[in-house]
Design a protein around this motif. Sequence first.
Motif, mmCIF file in Angstrom:
data_model
loop_
_atom_site.group_PDB
_atom_site.id
_atom_site.type_symbol
_atom_site.label_atom_id
_atom_site.label_comp_id
_atom_site.label_asym_id
_atom_site.label_seq_id
_atom_site.Cartn_x
_atom_site.Cartn_y
_atom_site.Cartn_z
ATOM 1 N N PHE A 190 0.855 -1.190 0.000
ATOM 2 C CA PHE A 190 0.000 0.000 0.000
ATOM 3 C C PHE A 190 0.893 1.244 0.000
ATOM 4 O O PHE A 190 1.622 1.476 0.968
ATOM 5 N N PRO A 191 0.843 2.053 -1.057
ATOM 6 C CA PRO A 191 1.691 3.256 -1.117
ATOM 7 C C PRO A 191 1.381 4.251 -0.002
ATOM 8 O O PRO A 191 0.232 4.361 0.458
ATOM 9 N N ARG A 192 2.382 4.959 0.393
ATOM 10 C CA ARG A 192 2.286 5.931 1.488
ATOM 11 C C ARG A 192 1.155 6.937 1.264
ATOM 12 O O ARG A 192 1.011 7.508 0.187
ATOM 13 N N GLY A 193 0.359 7.117 2.300
ATOM 14 C CA GLY A 193 -0.651 8.156 2.301
ATOM 15 C C GLY A 193 -1.938 7.846 1.572
ATOM 16 O O GLY A 193 -2.901 8.614 1.667
ATOM 17 N N LEU A 194 -2.012 6.734 0.818
ATOM 18 C CA LEU A 194 -3.220 6.431 0.060
ATOM 19 C C LEU A 194 -4.217 5.631 0.912
ATOM 20 O O LEU A 194 -3.824 4.808 1.736
ATOM 21 N N ILE A 195 -5.503 5.888 0.677
ATOM 22 C CA ILE A 195 -6.550 5.155 1.389
ATOM 23 C C ILE A 195 -6.501 3.685 0.985
ATOM 24 O O ILE A 195 -6.423 3.366 -0.208
ATOM 25 N N HIS A 196 -6.551 2.786 1.959
ATOM 26 C CA HIS A 196 -6.510 1.356 1.664
ATOM 27 C C HIS A 196 -7.305 0.586 2.718
ATOM 28 O O HIS A 196 -7.725 1.133 3.734
ATOM 29 N N PHE A 197 -7.498 -0.710 2.463
ATOM 30 C CA PHE A 197 -8.329 -1.536 3.338
ATOM 31 C C PHE A 197 -7.950 -2.997 3.166
ATOM 32 O O PHE A 197 -7.294 -3.385 2.197
ATOM 33 N N GLN A 198 -8.404 -3.815 4.131
ATOM 34 C CA GLN A 198 -8.333 -5.271 4.010
ATOM 35 C C GLN A 198 -9.605 -5.839 4.615
ATOM 36 O O GLN A 198 -10.083 -5.349 5.638
ATOM 37 N N ILE A 199 -10.153 -6.878 4.000
ATOM 38 C CA ILE A 199 -11.339 -7.539 4.533
ATOM 39 C C ILE A 199 -11.205 -9.051 4.360
ATOM 40 O O ILE A 199 -10.687 -9.533 3.347
ATOM 41 N N ASN A 200 -11.642 -9.775 5.379
ATOM 42 C CA ASN A 200 -11.626 -11.231 5.336
ATOM 43 C C ASN A 200 -13.008 -11.713 4.908
ATOM 44 O O ASN A 200 -13.932 -11.787 5.715
ATOM 45 N N ASN A 201 -13.163 -12.014 3.639
ATOM 46 C CA ASN A 201 -14.436 -12.508 3.130
ATOM 47 C C ASN A 201 -14.565 -14.021 3.238
ATOM 48 O O ASN A 201 -15.538 -14.605 2.753
ATOM 49 N N GLY A 202 -13.591 -14.647 3.871
ATOM 50 C CA GLY A 202 -13.615 -16.093 4.007
ATOM 51 C C GLY A 202 -14.425 -16.554 5.201
ATOM 52 O O GLY A 202 -14.982 -15.752 5.959
ATOM 53 N N LYS A 203 -14.481 -17.870 5.397
ATOM 54 C CA LYS A 203 -15.264 -18.461 6.479
ATOM 55 C C LYS A 203 -14.414 -18.860 7.674
ATOM 56 O O LYS A 203 -14.921 -19.414 8.649
#
Length: 218
Positions: free
Chosen positions: A148-161
């Motif tokens: 994730f580049p510096r300063g940029l909006i980012h996210f992570q999500i666990n869509n698994g079970k």
Amino acid sequence: MATCDYGFIIGMMMTIFLASFVSADPDLLQDVCVADLASGVKLNGFACKNNISADDFFFTGLANPALTNNTFGATVTPASVQQIPGLNTLGVSMARVDYAPGGINPPHTHPRATEIVFVLEGELDVGFITTDNKLFSKTIKKHEIFTFPRGLIHFQINNGKVPAAALAAFNSQLPGTQRVANALFASSPTVEDIVLTKAFQVGTKEVDKIKAKFAPKK
């Protein structure tokens, strides 16, 4: 995961990170400057303390999963200069993120660092958004990496079970984290409703409902 495997992963991540990025922090002018977190001296970083030991460079906080029974179903355990005083002036830090099934590390930024994540267990849907509002996203699995580049909006999500976990490394001793929703709807003092209603093209009632969700629980 075996202790030796865990140590290998951390060593590998740090080697890759240090070889790939220039620190975002100012260059150090001495071998070490262990942070005196209790000092009242204000400067860019932390004042150096006099009496130091190996424990100032040591931390066990990333060894075990954190509880994820919270609103977002995810918990970030930092390993920055605030947990490891010896990182002061060294320009690196880490974090562990644990995700319940469906858990999310919501959209946020790190104003002082680029981030690289390594999946320990499970898989994650991750992404960042550029200043041109272009989304770069990917599903990453165990032992895969995303940046994730510096300063940029980012996210992570666990869509698994099943639960997931990841290690993150930063090229700053204190990368800072600003969650987008919290910044806009839970600031102190609060952002004026007229700013939010015009920005999101919604009514005052909708803004009040969102603010109520982020209000501290009494």
